[in-house]
Structures are given as C-alpha cells and as structure tokens.
Design an enzyme around this catalytic site. Structure first.
Site, PDB file in Angstrom:
ATOM      1  N   ASN A   9      -0.307  -1.688  -3.961  1.00 55.56           N
ATOM      2  CA  ASN A   9      -0.693  -0.411  -3.353  1.00 55.56           C
ATOM      3  C   ASN A   9      -1.368   0.419  -4.437  1.00 55.56           C
ATOM      4  OD1 ASN A   9      -0.850   2.109  -2.200  1.00 55.56           O
ATOM      5  ND2 ASN A   9       1.364   2.438  -2.043  1.00 55.56           N
ATOM      6  N   LYS A  11      -2.880   3.176  -4.152  1.00 50.46           N
ATOM      7  CA  LYS A  11      -2.776   4.630  -3.929  1.00 50.46           C
ATOM      8  C   LYS A  11      -4.150   5.295  -4.130  1.00 50.46           C
ATOM      9  CE  LYS A  11       2.073   4.295  -4.990  1.00 50.46           C
ATOM     10  NZ  LYS A  11       3.294   4.887  -5.539  1.00 50.46           N
ATOM     11  N   HIS A  95       4.939   4.872   4.064  1.00 53.94           N
ATOM     12  CA  HIS A  95       5.209   4.986   2.626  1.00 53.94           C
ATOM     13  C   HIS A  95       5.876   6.336   2.358  1.00 53.94           C
ATOM     14  CE1 HIS A  95       4.689   5.351  -1.674  1.00 53.94           C
ATOM     15  NE2 HIS A  95       4.575   4.038  -1.684  1.00 53.94           N
ATOM     16  N   GLU A  97       5.432   8.439   0.169  1.00 53.93           N
ATOM     17  CA  GLU A  97       4.501   9.523  -0.157  1.00 53.93           C
ATOM     18  C   GLU A  97       3.881  10.111   1.107  1.00 53.93           C
ATOM     19  OE1 GLU A  97       2.303   7.292  -3.067  1.00 53.93           O
ATOM     20  OE2 GLU A  97       4.116   7.278  -4.305  1.00 53.93           O
ATOM     21  N   GLU A 167      11.905   0.599  -0.093  1.00 52.62           N
ATOM     22  CA  GLU A 167      11.497   1.306  -1.300  1.00 52.62           C
ATOM     23  C   GLU A 167      12.374   2.538  -1.488  1.00 52.62           C
ATOM     24  OE1 GLU A 167       7.191   0.407  -2.424  1.00 52.62           O
ATOM     25  OE2 GLU A 167       7.075   1.932  -0.879  1.00 52.62           O
ATOM     26  N   GLY A 173       7.615   4.979  -8.840  1.00 51.99           N
ATOM     27  CA  GLY A 173       6.843   5.644  -9.886  1.00 51.99           C
ATOM     28  C   GLY A 173       7.704   6.294 -10.961  1.00 51.99           C
ATOM     29  N   SER A 213       8.990   0.671  -8.888  1.00 54.99           N
ATOM     30  CA  SER A 213       8.989   0.300 -10.301  1.00 54.99           C
ATOM     31  C   SER A 213       9.145  -1.198 -10.542  1.00 54.99           C
ATOM     32  CB  SER A 213      10.053   1.095 -11.078  1.00 54.99           C
ATOM     33  OG  SER A 213       9.770   2.481 -10.994  1.00 54.99           O
TER      34      SER A 213
END
Ligand code: PGA
Length: 252
Positions: A9, A11, A95, A97, A167, A173, A213
């Site tokens: 991904n 991003k 996701h 985010e 996730e 991250g 991560s």
C-alpha cells in the site's frame, strides 16, 4: 493449503517516475511461485501508468479506495468501474486511515464493498482496533462489529473475492508490530467469525493478511503463523528491496 498474498500500500507516496520504477523492480523480483501472490496499490493518479508496467507480469494492481456509486456528481471520487478500467484487480477498503482520518463508517464500507464486488473487483477489507480499544480488552468486540457490519449481505460466493487484512491501528506506521501471539490470536478470531457468518468452507479459504509495521526482519515469523496468509505492507513497500524481502519471507 492457502496461498500467501503480499500487497504493498503505497498510500500518498511516490512520484510518477518512482512509481513506475518501483513497480518494474517488484515485477522483476517477485518469485514465480503459484503459492505466492503479490500486488501493489499505488496512488490513483499513477494507476494506468503502473498498469502498463505490470502488464504481462505476475504482479496485480490495486486501488486504495473507491466510491459505492457507479458514476455521478462526486467530486474527487473514483468508481469501482474506473479502477477496473485503469487495470486494477483489487481495491483496499476500510483502511484505518480511511476509517479514522476520513470518518468512514462500517455502513459506508459495506456499501463500498458491495459495489466493488458487484463491479468485479476483489476487495482487501481492512479491520483493526485502536490502542485504547485493545487496552480496554475490546479487540474482539471491534473486529466482530467491523466484520458483521462491513460484510453484511455478502454471499459465500462473493467472499471468494474478499481478502481480509487485520491491521491493529497502533501498529500502523509506528514500528510497533503485534507479537506473534497477538497476531495469531486476532487472526484465529477473525477466521472463527467468518466461519460463523459464512461457514467452514469460506473460513478455510479466506486469506487474512496481517498489516502494521511489517518489515523484512519480522515478516517470516508473522507469515509462518497458521492463520496469517499474507501481509499488507505500507512503509516497507516503498522500496523494492524491502518489499521483495518481505515477499521472500512468504516462500515455504
Ligand atoms: P505500515 O502500514 O506497514 O507502514 O505500518 C501498513 C498499512 O497501513 O497497511
């Protein structure tokens, strides 16, 4: 035996030139192994260019989001059919985010998932708890809700085109990776929930990626867990060598 599926991904990173170069390097280095699937999910502006680079290779292309309508006055949005026409086989939905940065709800994600599958895309459906939810022992409650609401109304046949990505939000991250015990426990819970919702056959077949991560040094351990069928990789997917090292961790 379920195959392993590693997806990158990207991003909102890469220039056009960097995206084409990265895609070419991933395609060149990806193993010709029918038990390993690899996909990259570049920013939407680069999809058609990356599709050209990936044409005829074993690496699939995915979008990072889509709208649930076929077309319309939705400034800034992309329809599932547009992603397909741009060369995508996959779209990432849910996701963290998008959930937490853009307020996407379970109900909205259910509409997007239904629309994407209806258009012929495969969906990488992301779920995961916040740190506060884990600390309050709410992980399973959150995963249960995200799966029940997000996959509502789907048929067992449609589930063949759904990949799940667990996730934990606190691991994305941050450099903090779930321990193998935490990852396996969450994945086993997710597979159990899919069994309840769709039956044994779907539960055994569904691929559940881990994300958060994932790096070359922890990939093999995670990918060898019984219920971990792959990885959704953010930061480490932006360099061909680290992404390919993660892919190598999936080779059995
Ligand atoms: P990360 O991101 O690998 O950079 O933690 C994972 C993701 O957001 O899918």
């Amino acid at each position: 035996m379920r195959p392993k599926f590693i997806a990158g991904n990207w991003k909102m990173y890469t220039t056009l030139a960097a995206a084409k170069e990265l895609a070419a390097a991933v395609a060149k280095g990806a193993p010709a192994d029918p038990n390993i699937r690899v996909a990259v999910c570049p920013p939407s502006a680069w999809l058609t260019a990356v599709a050209s680079v990936l044409k005829g290779t074993a690496v699939s292309l995915g979008g990072q989001n889509c709208h649930f309508e076929k077309e319309g006055a939705f400034t800034g949005e992309l329809s599932p059919a547009m992603l397909l026409e741009a060369g995508c086989q996959y779209v990432i939905l849910g996701h963290s985010e998008r959930r937490h940065g853009f307020g996407e709800t379970d109900a909205l994600l259910n509409k997007k998932t239904t629309a994407a599958l209806g258009a012929g895309l495969k969906v990488i459906f992301c779920i995961g708890e916040l740190l506060a939810e884990r600390e309050a022992n709410q992980t399973e409650t959150v995963l249960d809700r995200q799966l029940t609401a997000g996959l509502a109304g789907l048929t067992s046949e449609q589930m063949a085109n759904v990949v799940l990505a667990y996730e934990p939000v606190w691991a994305i991250g941050t450099g903090k990776v779930a321990t193998p015990e935490q990852a396996q426990a969450a994945h086993a819970f997710v597979r159990g929930k899919i069994r309840t919702l769709f039956g044994e056959k779907v539960a055994q077949a569904v691929l559940i990626q881990y994300g958060g991560s994932v790096k070359p040094d922890n990939a093999a351990t995670l990918l060898n867990l019984p219920d971990v069928d792959g990885a959704l990789v953010g930061g480490a997917s932006l360099k061909a060598d680290s992404f390919l090292a993660i892919v190598a961790g999936a080779v059995r």
